[in-house]
Design a protein around this motif. Structure first.
Motif, PDB file in Angstrom:
ATOM      1  N   ASN A  61      27.253  45.116  39.372  1.00 43.70           N
ATOM      2  CA  ASN A  61      28.070  44.221  38.557  1.00 43.70           C
ATOM      3  C   ASN A  61      29.480  44.078  39.144  1.00 43.70           C
ATOM      4  OD1 ASN A  61      25.969  43.903  36.665  1.00 43.70           O
ATOM      5  ND2 ASN A  61      26.554  45.829  35.675  1.00 43.70           N
ATOM      6  N   LEU A  62      29.530  43.932  40.456  1.00 39.01           N
ATOM      7  CA  LEU A  62      30.807  43.824  41.155  1.00 39.01           C
ATOM      8  C   LEU A  62      30.705  42.749  42.229  1.00 39.01           C
ATOM      9  CD1 LEU A  62      33.688  45.306  41.701  1.00 39.01           C
ATOM     10  CD2 LEU A  62      32.484  46.225  43.698  1.00 39.01           C
ATOM     11  N   VAL A  63      31.765  41.955  42.348  1.00 37.89           N
ATOM     12  CA  VAL A  63      31.897  41.002  43.440  1.00 37.89           C
ATOM     13  C   VAL A  63      33.117  41.428  44.248  1.00 37.89           C
ATOM     14  CG1 VAL A  63      32.214  38.598  44.103  1.00 37.89           C
ATOM     15  CG2 VAL A  63      30.886  39.153  42.050  1.00 37.89           C
ATOM     16  N   ASP A  64      32.899  41.801  45.477  1.00 39.77           N
ATOM     17  CA  ASP A  64      33.971  42.314  46.328  1.00 39.77           C
ATOM     18  C   ASP A  64      34.560  41.165  47.152  1.00 39.77           C
ATOM     19  OD1 ASP A  64      35.692  43.653  47.981  1.00 39.77           O
ATOM     20  OD2 ASP A  64      34.235  45.146  48.670  1.00 39.77           O
ATOM     21  N   LEU A  65      35.759  40.741  46.779  1.00 38.36           N
ATOM     22  CA  LEU A  65      36.435  39.639  47.468  1.00 38.36           C
ATOM     23  C   LEU A  65      37.777  40.110  48.018  1.00 38.36           C
ATOM     24  CD1 LEU A  65      35.564  36.804  44.929  1.00 38.36           C
ATOM     25  CD2 LEU A  65      34.538  37.163  47.172  1.00 38.36           C
ATOM     26  N   ARG A  66      37.768  41.300  48.599  1.00 36.35           N
ATOM     27  CA  ARG A  66      39.008  41.876  49.139  1.00 36.35           C
ATOM     28  C   ARG A  66      39.595  41.047  50.264  1.00 36.35           C
ATOM     29  NH1 ARG A  66      37.256  47.930  50.415  1.00 36.35           N
ATOM     30  NH2 ARG A  66      35.175  47.034  50.129  1.00 36.35           N
ATOM     31  N   THR A  67      38.759  40.301  50.968  1.00 37.60           N
ATOM     32  CA  THR A  67      39.245  39.516  52.106  1.00 37.60           C
ATOM     33  C   THR A  67      39.537  38.068  51.717  1.00 37.60           C
ATOM     34  OG1 THR A  67      36.982  38.985  52.765  1.00 37.60           O
ATOM     35  CG2 THR A  67      37.978  40.968  53.722  1.00 37.60           C
ATOM     36  N   HIS A  68      39.515  37.776  50.425  1.00 34.19           N
ATOM     37  CA  HIS A  68      39.680  36.410  49.948  1.00 34.19           C
ATOM     38  C   HIS A  68      40.920  36.255  49.069  1.00 34.19           C
ATOM     39  CE1 HIS A  68      35.501  36.529  51.185  1.00 34.19           C
ATOM     40  NE2 HIS A  68      35.369  35.228  50.989  1.00 34.19           N
ATOM     41  N   THR A  69      41.281  35.006  48.849  1.00 35.68           N
ATOM     42  CA  THR A  69      42.303  34.672  47.850  1.00 35.68           C
ATOM     43  C   THR A  69      41.597  34.074  46.646  1.00 35.68           C
ATOM     44  OG1 THR A  69      44.003  34.247  49.517  1.00 35.68           O
ATOM     45  CG2 THR A  69      44.335  33.276  47.326  1.00 35.68           C
ATOM     46  N   ILE A  70      41.901  34.616  45.492  1.00 36.55           N
ATOM     47  CA  ILE A  70      41.270  34.195  44.240  1.00 36.55           C
ATOM     48  C   ILE A  70      42.220  33.238  43.512  1.00 36.55           C
ATOM     49  CG2 ILE A  70      40.227  34.969  42.083  1.00 36.55           C
ATOM     50  CD1 ILE A  70      38.882  36.010  44.656  1.00 36.55           C
ATOM     51  N   LEU A  71      41.657  32.156  42.989  1.00 35.25           N
ATOM     52  CA  LEU A  71      42.444  31.162  42.264  1.00 35.25           C
ATOM     53  C   LEU A  71      41.715  30.759  40.983  1.00 35.25           C
ATOM     54  CD1 LEU A  71      42.207  29.720  45.541  1.00 35.25           C
ATOM     55  CD2 LEU A  71      44.478  29.209  44.689  1.00 35.25           C
ATOM     56  N   PRO A  72      42.446  30.211  40.012  1.00 33.30           N
ATOM     57  CA  PRO A  72      41.740  29.580  38.889  1.00 33.30           C
ATOM     58  C   PRO A  72      40.931  28.406  39.425  1.00 33.30           C
ATOM     59  CG  PRO A  72      44.113  29.826  38.433  1.00 33.30           C
ATOM     60  CD  PRO A  72      43.913  30.100  39.902  1.00 33.30           C
TER      61      PRO A  72
END
Length: 481
Positions: A61-72
């Motif tokens: 139940n985890l999405v690993d987006l450490r290398t990404h930029t998260i936006l609305p």
């Protein structure tokens, strides 16, 4: 790949997160989502040392987006899902020759492309001859198990126009509206008729009312792929005998008619978008009409000295639709030049509310981000543009229930998790912000918006899309419903 049954909670590790309220990028954030409620229930800063434990506890139940930029999720405040580029088929031929069934199938495809590009909400400002198909499309896009993938869908049904001012126009029955009974909008004249048209559309289910105040429009005009016509200058049938008269833009509605339509819609809890280009029309609209509209579309000739500041004072959103002018700039180039100059002048107007809407459909669906790219190319700060495409998108398209003192009180209750999509429905939840209580409309880009803005917002760079707590795109690939 198939979507699993929603977990009680889903966590997302964000290497960088854009806060659309503060316009800041925040490093190392942990977002906790409740899929069944479709909202964000927590966001907190984490250290790199925390990540192994978070991964171990969350498991699948985890999405690993450490290398990404998260936006609305992005918001396009001006689309036409029932249109496709005029370079493929002219507006007239789409309205007259394509059946509503064909146009609806196209709209379904356009909705999917839009969502995969990171746009989790759109406002559709008119079916352009496809009748009430947008109301049915909204039903298919809504709910926890939508029939088709696509964005939150705010629709305006038919634009309201003055008799004789719109198309398509035939050559045989020149005093009739439309061709073979097909019209691109709904004609109304006089206060009673205008009031009835607004009531009829709201009763049919419209989220918004769209009024075409003057006669120039980029989005409905290409009768020939090699030439663009102003749609439709009221006296356009004079084009061969008196071309200057034919091309002149004239206000089509009396201020009393505009006041009637806006006040009627407002009394029924519905906002009004007004299509206009000329400063004279804007002056009449903003000085002689009460109440004011809620958004103005296009507005290439609105004066930055008087009417844009007046829009700012009245809290009227401006949706400049730069992308429509840019993609048709060769027909003629002067329209793009005027649109670009107007936008650059608007950047110097304090307090002007801008939302991103490209008049998408004039150019391909899924390429919605062109509007944001053009804004940055013309001098806007990337962080401002990201705010216009997220938070301002919500503030523009949201219902009147979110405005005024009652709206402020409702906004204050968001962190208490009082806004549940299961209760309010898809179009009445807060979105456009990554914060506790807001809709879990979350996207991720492989690129850094601070150093490579265009790649970051382009559809090809969007690797993750979540709408209302449900994952639709993961690792750059669409997730099947």
């Amino acid at each position: 790949m198939k979507v699993k049954e929603p977990a009680t909670q889903l966590q997302i590790i964000a290497g960088k997160l854009f806060d659309s309220v503060s316009r800041q990028f925040l490093a190392n954030q942990l977002i906790t989502v409740c899929p069944s409620r479709g909202i964000i229930i927590d966001i907190q800063s984490i250290s790199l040392n925390d990540i192994p434990q978070i991964i171990a506890q969350a498991g699948e139940n985890l999405v690993d987006l450490r290398t990404h930029t998260i936006l609305p999720g992005f918001v396009d405040a001006h689309v036409h899902l029932f249109l496709h580029p005029y370079s493929e088929t002219s507006w007239d031929d789409q309205v007259i020759k394509e059946s509503v069934i064909e146009r609806t199938i196209r709209a379904v495809t356009h909705a999917r492309k839009t969502l995969m590009a990171g746009y989790t909400t759109v406002r559709d400002l008119g079916t352009e001859g496809a009748d009430d198909a947008d109301i049915s499309l909204r039903k298919c896009l809504s709910g926890s198990n939508p029939l088709i993938p696509g964005p939150r869908y705010f629709c305006a049904n038919r634009a309201i126009v003055a008799t004789g001012s719109y198309g398509p126009r035939g050559c045989h029955h020149m005093n009739c509206e439309g061709v073979d009974g097909k019209t691109g909008a709904e004609a109304a004249d006089g206060e009673d008729d205008c009031r009835q048209a607004v009531r009829r559309q709201i009763g049919a289910g419209a989220d918004w009312i769209k009024v075409t105040a003057p006669t120039i429009s980029l989005s409905k005009v290409i009768l020939n792929p090699s030439q663009i016509y102003a749609d439709y200058s009221f006296r356009s049938r004079l084009s061969l005998s008196a071309p200057l008269k034919a091309s002149k833009a004239l206000p089509t509605f009396h201020p009393s008619e505009l006041s009637t339509m806006i006040s009627t819609a407002t009394s029924l809890g519905v906002k009004v978008a007004v299509h206009l280009n000329e400063n004279k029309t804007a002056t009449n609209l903003l000085t002689l009409v009460s109440p004011s509209p809620h958004s103005i579309e296009h507005g290439t000739n609105i004066s930055p000295e008087d009417q844009l500041p007046r829009m700012a004072r009245h809290g009227v959103f401006w949706v400049p639709t730069l992308a429509a002018y840019h993609t048709t700039r060769a027909r003629p180039a002067s329209r793009w030049d005027a649109a670009a100059a107007a936008f650059q002048a608007a950047l110097r107007v304090p307090g002007l509310k801008i939302a991103c809407g490209g008049d998408t459909g004039v150019f391909p669906h899924g390429e919605n981000a062109l509007e944001m790219k053009l804004m940055v190319r013309l001098g806007a700060e990337p962080r401002d543009v990201l705010r216009w495409g997220t938070l301002h998108g919500w503030e523009c398209v949201r219902g009147l229930e979110w405005e005024g003192d009652a709206g402020a009180a409702r906004i204050a209750r968001i962190p208490a998790l009082k806004e549940d999509v299961r209760v309010t429905g898809d179009n009445d939840v807060p979105f456009g912000v990554l914060a506790r209580g807001f809709a879990a409309d979350i996207i991720a880009t492989c690129y850094d918006p601070e150093t490579d803005f265009e790649k970051a917002v382009d559809a090809a760079g969007i690797s993750f899309v979540m709408k209302a707590g449900r994952v639709y795109k993961l690792d750059g690939k669409e997730v099947a419903l």
